[in-house]
Design an enzyme around this catalytic site. Structure first.
Site, PDB file in Angstrom:
ATOM      1  N   GLU A  69       7.680  -3.274  -3.492  1.00 21.55           N
ATOM      2  CA  GLU A  69       6.550  -4.018  -4.048  1.00 21.55           C
ATOM      3  C   GLU A  69       7.067  -5.086  -5.006  1.00 21.55           C
ATOM      4  OE1 GLU A  69       3.319  -5.645  -5.752  1.00 21.55           O
ATOM      5  OE2 GLU A  69       3.283  -4.445  -3.913  1.00 21.55           O
ATOM      6  N   GLN A  70       6.505  -6.300  -4.895  1.00 22.57           N
ATOM      7  CA  GLN A  70       7.010  -7.400  -5.716  1.00 22.57           C
ATOM      8  C   GLN A  70       6.604  -7.301  -7.184  1.00 22.57           C
ATOM      9  OE1 GLN A  70       5.592 -11.113  -4.148  1.00 22.57           O
ATOM     10  NE2 GLN A  70       3.467 -10.737  -4.711  1.00 22.57           N
ATOM     11  N   ARG A 127     -10.562   0.593  -7.382  1.00 23.11           N
ATOM     12  CA  ARG A 127      -9.338   0.306  -6.625  1.00 23.11           C
ATOM     13  C   ARG A 127      -8.094   0.817  -7.343  1.00 23.11           C
ATOM     14  NH1 ARG A 127     -10.071  -3.440  -2.327  1.00 23.11           N
ATOM     15  NH2 ARG A 127      -7.799  -3.555  -2.193  1.00 23.11           N
ATOM     16  N   TYR A 131     -22.519  -0.286  -7.215  1.00 19.40           N
ATOM     17  CA  TYR A 131     -22.409   1.159  -7.061  1.00 19.40           C
ATOM     18  C   TYR A 131     -21.506   1.717  -8.155  1.00 19.40           C
ATOM     19  CZ  TYR A 131     -18.318  -0.513  -4.394  1.00 19.40           C
ATOM     20  OH  TYR A 131     -17.167  -1.189  -3.992  1.00 19.40           O
ATOM     21  N   ASP A 150      -4.416  -6.427   5.634  1.00 17.19           N
ATOM     22  CA  ASP A 150      -4.758  -7.831   5.448  1.00 17.19           C
ATOM     23  C   ASP A 150      -3.664  -8.779   5.923  1.00 17.19           C
ATOM     24  OD1 ASP A 150      -7.191  -7.200   4.394  1.00 17.19           O
ATOM     25  OD2 ASP A 150      -6.711  -7.706   2.322  1.00 17.19           O
TER      26      ASP A 150
END
Length: 389
Positions: A30-31, A104, A210, A288
């Site tokens: 991961e960057q 998230r 929500y 994505d």
């Protein structure tokens, strides 16, 4: 088999966990200097939650998430119910897994916590990659180099892996902008908002809200057409007054939620045309990086989780022919991802209709059959991505 996953987001981390559980030697690069997700909500439908539960994450999901009772689609001005469909025990009984609302960051953290620390490498930004026979070499900006049998690009809509494989291509600005906010529960307690997903549909815009973070926060996303903001960054501060002005005349609950924002972030919604190809040799794409979609089916993260489960199953079934397994992965996953890209784009139109004949036809269809009814959503929620039969 050694596998390198580029990208430590939800798709990359969940793919790594699926591959690890399948017995592969997997590492994530991961960057960013640490695993983090910008504050926003995420909806986790049974097609994705069943896969994470199989990884042993149910206790963590139950602790971090909220189980909504329903999805409530409403009219923008008077709040009239257009459709109310179940999301609670009826969905879990029918499809064998719960529907969750999550922050998230909570989801990213629980995925990272489930991955052994020595398999997660932060501060590694991919610079280039090269294939030579049955080996893939990845080179990073910090000078590190790693060789692997297989490389998975899970590095998002601006994927460096896709750029290296297939050349540069800019995402398309859709014309939609969104303001998002996380509202502490105490700020909106007087509104008496139920534990449900609410979608207010109106002319040239819609608003979704929500509960997340075990009910401590209300996630609110306001999407509008004809925006002049074009940055797709997730950290650009917006102006609450601008959002309020855009939703002038909307239902008091919508305006009260926007007014309660401690702060708001604004981003421009981008997408891409479906890629003709996801895979080249021993390198493939996921989430994505290969099928970004507008958030109007709440399936972006779910589809990346499905990708990882399918990939792990296919590599387990075809360990001696990695290129063939990756081609099969693309063949299986691409039609479903493309269908959801198209459905998400179609919902943009449906959600944003001007009041008039087309809006009245939409409302009648929602009342009579309902796109989120169990009968109509079964194709999506019943799917088991790990079953690649």
């Amino acid at each position: 088999m050694k596998i390198v996953v580029i990208g430590g987001g939800i798709g990359g981390l969940s793919a790594a966990l699926h591959l690890l559980h399948a017995g592969f030697d997997v590492h994530v690069y991961e960057q960013a200097p640490r695993i983090t997700e910008i504050g926003a909500g995420i909806q986790m439908s049974p097609n994705a939650s069943r896969l994470l539960i199989r990884l042993g994450l149910k206790k963590a999901l139950d602790a971090a998430g909220v189980r909504p009772l329903a999805v409530h689609q409403r009219r923008w001005d008077n709040g009239r119910t257009l459709q109310r469909a179940p999301l609670g025990s009826e969905i879990e009984t029918t499809f064998g897994a719960p529907y969750y609302h999550l922050h998230r960051a909570d989801l990213a953290n629980l995925l990272a916590a489930a991955l052994p620390a020595e398999r997660l490498h932060v501060g590694h930004k991919l610079a280039d990659l090269e294939q030579n026979g049955d080996r893939v070499t990845a080179r990073f900006d910090n000078g590190a180099t790693v060789e692997t049998d297989l490389l998975v690009g899970a590095d998002g809509i601006h994927s460096r892996v896709r750029h290296v494989l297939f050349g540069p291509e800019k995402p398309r600005f859709t014309g939609c902008v969104a303001w998002r906010g996380l509202v502490p529960a105490e700020r909106v307690a007087k509104l008496g908002i139920e534990v449900a997903s609410n979608n207010w549909m109106g002319p040239d815009g819609h608003v979704v809200h929500y509960w997340v973070s075990a009910g401590r926060l209300m996630n609110v996303v306001c999407v509008a057409e004809h925006g002049d903001w074009t940055s797709d960054g997730w950290t650009d501060k917006g102006n609450v007054a601008d959002a309020l002005a855009r939703y002038e005349g909307w239902h008091p609950m919508v305006r009260s939620l926007i007014s309660a924002f401690p702060e708001t972030y604004i981003w421009a919604l981008h997408d891409r045309l479906p890629l003709p190809q996801w895979t080249a040799g021993r390198v493939t794409l996921l989430g994505d990086a290969c099928h970004p979609m507008l958030p109007f089916m709440a399936q972006g993260a779910a589809q990346s989780i499905e990708d990882g489960a399918a990939l792990a199953s296919l590599l387990s079934a075809m360990p001696d022919d990695v290129p063939a397994a990756l081609r099969r992965y693309e063949e299986i996953r691409k039609p479903r991802a493309t269908r959801l890209q198209e459905a998400s784009a179609n919902n943009r139109t449906r959600f944003h209709l001007q009041d008039g004949p087309d809006q009245q036809k939409r409302d009648e269809a929602l009342a009579n059959s309902g796109d989120r009814s169990i009968a109509n959503i079964g194709w999506l929620y019943a799917h088991d991505a790990a079953d690649v039969g």
